[in-house]
Design a protein around this motif. Structure first.
Motif, PDB file in Angstrom:
ATOM      1  N   UNK A   1      19.546  -8.340   7.197  1.00  0.00           N
ATOM      2  CA  UNK A   1      20.694  -8.720   8.162  1.00  0.00           C
ATOM      3  C   UNK A   1      21.210  -7.338   8.467  1.00  0.00           C
ATOM      4  N   UNK A   2      21.396  -6.452   7.731  1.00  0.00           N
ATOM      5  CA  UNK A   2      21.877  -5.218   7.890  1.00  0.00           C
ATOM      6  C   UNK A   2      21.150  -4.328   9.056  1.00  0.00           C
ATOM      7  N   UNK A   3      19.623  -4.422   9.010  1.00  0.00           N
ATOM      8  CA  UNK A   3      18.620  -3.408   9.520  1.00  0.00           C
ATOM      9  C   UNK A   3      18.389  -4.299  11.078  1.00  0.00           C
ATOM     10  N   UNK A   4      18.946  -5.465  11.199  1.00  0.00           N
ATOM     11  CA  UNK A   4      18.290  -6.242  12.451  1.00  0.00           C
ATOM     12  C   UNK A   4      19.043  -5.685  13.655  1.00  0.00           C
ATOM     13  N   UNK A   5      17.989  -5.739  14.761  1.00  0.00           N
ATOM     14  CA  UNK A   5      18.651  -5.273  15.855  1.00  0.00           C
ATOM     15  C   UNK A   5      18.734  -3.728  15.770  1.00  0.00           C
ATOM     16  N   UNK A   6      17.737  -2.981  15.142  1.00  0.00           N
ATOM     17  CA  UNK A   6      17.865  -1.640  15.052  1.00  0.00           C
ATOM     18  C   UNK A   6      17.712  -0.622  16.241  1.00  0.00           C
ATOM     19  N   UNK A   7      16.898  -1.515  17.228  1.00  0.00           N
ATOM     20  CA  UNK A   7      16.518  -0.532  18.590  1.00  0.00           C
ATOM     21  C   UNK A   7      18.016  -0.319  19.293  1.00  0.00           C
ATOM     22  N   UNK A   8      19.034  -1.021  18.967  1.00  0.00           N
ATOM     23  CA  UNK A   8      20.434  -0.884  19.592  1.00  0.00           C
ATOM     24  C   UNK A   8      20.848   0.695  19.348  1.00  0.00           C
ATOM     25  N   UNK A   9      20.458   0.986  18.376  1.00  0.00           N
ATOM     26  CA  UNK A   9      20.742   2.530  17.899  1.00  0.00           C
ATOM     27  C   UNK A   9      20.075   3.448  18.619  1.00  0.00           C
ATOM     28  N   UNK A  10      18.746   3.200  19.180  1.00  0.00           N
ATOM     29  CA  UNK A  10      18.150   4.164  19.824  1.00  0.00           C
ATOM     30  C   UNK A  10      18.556   4.107  21.574  1.00  0.00           C
ATOM     31  N   UNK A  11      19.032   3.029  21.961  1.00  0.00           N
ATOM     32  CA  UNK A  11      19.531   2.684  23.216  1.00  0.00           C
ATOM     33  C   UNK A  11      20.910   3.443  23.291  1.00  0.00           C
ATOM     34  N   UNK A  12      21.871   3.501  22.223  1.00  0.00           N
ATOM     35  CA  UNK A  12      23.075   4.196  22.196  1.00  0.00           C
ATOM     36  C   UNK A  12      22.778   5.631  22.387  1.00  0.00           C
ATOM     37  N   UNK A  13      21.808   5.991  21.487  1.00  0.00           N
ATOM     38  CA  UNK A  13      21.508   7.453  21.384  1.00  0.00           C
ATOM     39  C   UNK A  13      21.122   8.117  22.770  1.00  0.00           C
ATOM     40  N   UNK A  14      20.177   7.317  23.493  1.00  0.00           N
ATOM     41  CA  UNK A  14      19.743   7.604  24.719  1.00  0.00           C
ATOM     42  C   UNK A  14      20.672   7.807  25.637  1.00  0.00           C
ATOM     43  N   UNK A  15      21.616   6.971  25.637  1.00  0.00           N
ATOM     44  CA  UNK A  15      22.678   6.940  26.345  1.00  0.00           C
ATOM     45  C   UNK A  15      23.649   8.302  26.096  1.00  0.00           C
ATOM     46  N   UNK A  16      24.141   8.418  24.960  1.00  0.00           N
ATOM     47  CA  UNK A  16      24.614   9.739  24.432  1.00  0.00           C
ATOM     48  C   UNK A  16      24.239  10.739  24.842  1.00  0.00           C
ATOM     49  N   UNK A  17      22.917  11.024  24.541  1.00  0.00           N
ATOM     50  CA  UNK A  17      22.204  12.197  24.940  1.00  0.00           C
ATOM     51  C   UNK A  17      21.856  12.576  26.463  1.00  0.00           C
ATOM     52  N   UNK A  18      21.880  11.347  27.051  1.00  0.00           N
ATOM     53  CA  UNK A  18      21.859  11.399  28.574  1.00  0.00           C
ATOM     54  C   UNK A  18      23.057  12.213  29.156  1.00  0.00           C
ATOM     55  N   UNK A  19      24.271  11.976  28.492  1.00  0.00           N
ATOM     56  CA  UNK A  19      25.323  12.655  29.366  1.00  0.00           C
ATOM     57  C   UNK A  19      25.702  14.162  28.500  1.00  0.00           C
ATOM     58  N   UNK A  20      24.938  14.092  27.205  1.00  0.00           N
ATOM     59  CA  UNK A  20      25.096  15.463  26.611  1.00  0.00           C
ATOM     60  C   UNK A  20      24.569  16.479  27.400  1.00  0.00           C
ATOM     61  N   UNK A  21      23.487  15.848  28.009  1.00  0.00           N
ATOM     62  CA  UNK A  21      22.346  17.126  28.881  1.00  0.00           C
ATOM     63  C   UNK A  21      22.892  16.992  29.987  1.00  0.00           C
ATOM     64  N   UNK A  22      23.961  16.347  30.630  1.00  0.00           N
ATOM     65  CA  UNK A  22      24.160  16.051  32.023  1.00  0.00           C
ATOM     66  C   UNK A  22      24.346  17.281  33.002  1.00  0.00           C
ATOM     67  N   UNK A  23      24.559  18.320  32.432  1.00  0.00           N
ATOM     68  CA  UNK A  23      24.600  19.881  33.169  1.00  0.00           C
ATOM     69  C   UNK A  23      23.156  20.233  33.709  1.00  0.00           C
ATOM     70  N   UNK A  24      22.128  19.637  33.007  1.00  0.00           N
ATOM     71  CA  UNK A  24      20.933  19.966  33.206  1.00  0.00           C
ATOM     72  C   UNK A  24      20.158  18.987  34.176  1.00  0.00           C
TER      73      UNK A  24
END
Length: 372
Positions: free
Chosen positions: A51-74
């Motif tokens: 139950x805790x680990x279910x839907x773990x890919x959510x974290x990958x999607x979130x990180x993708x968005x976060x990093x996308x904007x973190x590197x937006x200057x490039x």
């Protein structure tokens, strides 16, 4: 290679996000553990962990968005797509092709009809074989189920110029809320679904999470400055939803059919974990407080997993199959919390060792094969 030398961490959090790097380590643990098969006979502790680990890919999607904007200057659209083609799509094609070949060799005595995860390819009919193989690549999860993420994230790459423009407008918050709402009122299709439109559906389901990652990066200072308060409040919400999900997972509740409880849980979870890691980063970098036990038993392992996380993601489903078969030969079916955890830890460690060896052999060229 010193992946986490706390004495040498002097860079600003605006240049390299140690907290987000550690978060990627947590994300890959969730992704792997989410795919560990649970016992056929329900086990209280295994069900709770799952139950805790279910839907773990959510974290990958979130990180993708976060990093996308973190590197937006490039960001430059053509260069962005070229890099994703080389370091995401090419490894996907290689891993998928090698897995097809591997399964084909294992079942060569049934060469006319080879059953992968979700489809039978009839090699005696060239057109059917071609369409079957094409389906595998377009849907992803047909061979190794977690690889559905690649066709989905490819759509994100293609539409990245839209996010680049929209996220700079004053309406972004409202647009993000709209797509977050969609993610809260839609559910992931069952594994047996074989539609070519599956990646498109997942794009609609998860794009609010990607945008939420962008939004939190834009408001990173607020989260950083209020990390303790957010950690406590969102942590309580996270735990509450986990308990609710665990208690009601076998019950027929109309509310659970309308609202995606798993998504709510993970929205709480990403802010909780990110706030907690911001607190740790604040103590280490800004205040210079070093804790050797914290470094040795938490941060260094998370940093190592984060460094090789994409490679682990690519191969962990195949490793699960092999480790599970070995477990069945020596110990039988998974039937306890011990075997469940052992299978998860073994999968992570074996996947990590394989990726490190590939990296040692291929050097920087390993990015073209396993993404890291």
């Amino acid at each position: 290679m010193n992946l986490l030398n706390l004495e040498s961490i002097k860079v600003s959090r605006n240049n390299f996000l140690h907290s987000l790097h550690w978060f990627r380590g947590i994300a890959i643990i969730f992704v792997v553990m989410n795919h560990i098969p649970v016992p056929k006979v329900e086990n209280f502790f295994v069900t709770f962990l799952h139950t805790i680990f279910a839907n773990g890919t959510f974290f990958f999607v979130f990180v993708s968005g976060y990093l996308f904007w973190h590197l937006i200057d490039r960001y430059e659209y053509k260069k962005y797509l070229q890099d994703r083609l080389l370091f995401v799509i090419l490894p996907y094609v290689i891993i998928t092709s090698l897995t097809m070949l591997f399964i084909t060799l294992l079942e060569f005595y049934q060469i006319d009809q080879i059953k992968f995860e979700g489809v039978i390819i009839n090699f005696s009919q060239p057109f059917e074989a071609f369409s079957g193989v094409l389906w595998h690549f377009m849907v992803g999860r047909s061979i190794l189920i977690p690889l559905w993420f690649i066709p989905f994230i490819t759509l994100v790459f293609l539409f990245s110029f839209v996010f680049f423009k929209v996220a700079k407008t004053k309406y972004f918050f409202y647009i993000m809320l709209f797509f977050v709402a969609i993610s809260l009122f839609t559910f992931r299709p069952v594994v047996e679904d074989t539609s070519y439109l599956f990646p498109v559906y997942m794009f609609g389901h998860f794009i609010g999470v990607f945008m939420f990652g962008i939004f939190l990066k834009q408001h990173q200072d607020f989260v950083y400055q209020n990390s303790y308060l957010l950690m406590v409040i969102l942590g309580l919400g996270y735990i509450t939803v986990i308990i609710y999900t665990f208690i009601t997972h076998n019950l027929i509740i109309e509310f659970n059919k309308i609202v995606n409880i798993e998504q709510i849980k993970m929205f709480f979870g990403v802010v909780f974990f990110l706030s907690a890691l911001f607190l740790i980063e604040n103590k280490i970098i800004d205040k210079g407080i070093h804790n050797q036990s914290l470094q040795k038993f938490l941060l260094t392992p998370l940093a190592i997993l984060a460094t090789y996380s994409f490679g682990i993601f690519f191969i962990h489903a195949l490793v699960i199959k092999l480790v599970r078969r070995a477990h069945h030969v020596f110990w039988g079916e998974i039937a306890s919390i011990t075997s469940y955890i052992m299978l998860g830890v073994s999968t992570i460690l074996i996947s990590l060792i394989i990726i490190v060896l590939i990296h040692k052999v291929l050097g920087h060229r390993s990015k073209y094969v396993v993404g890291c």
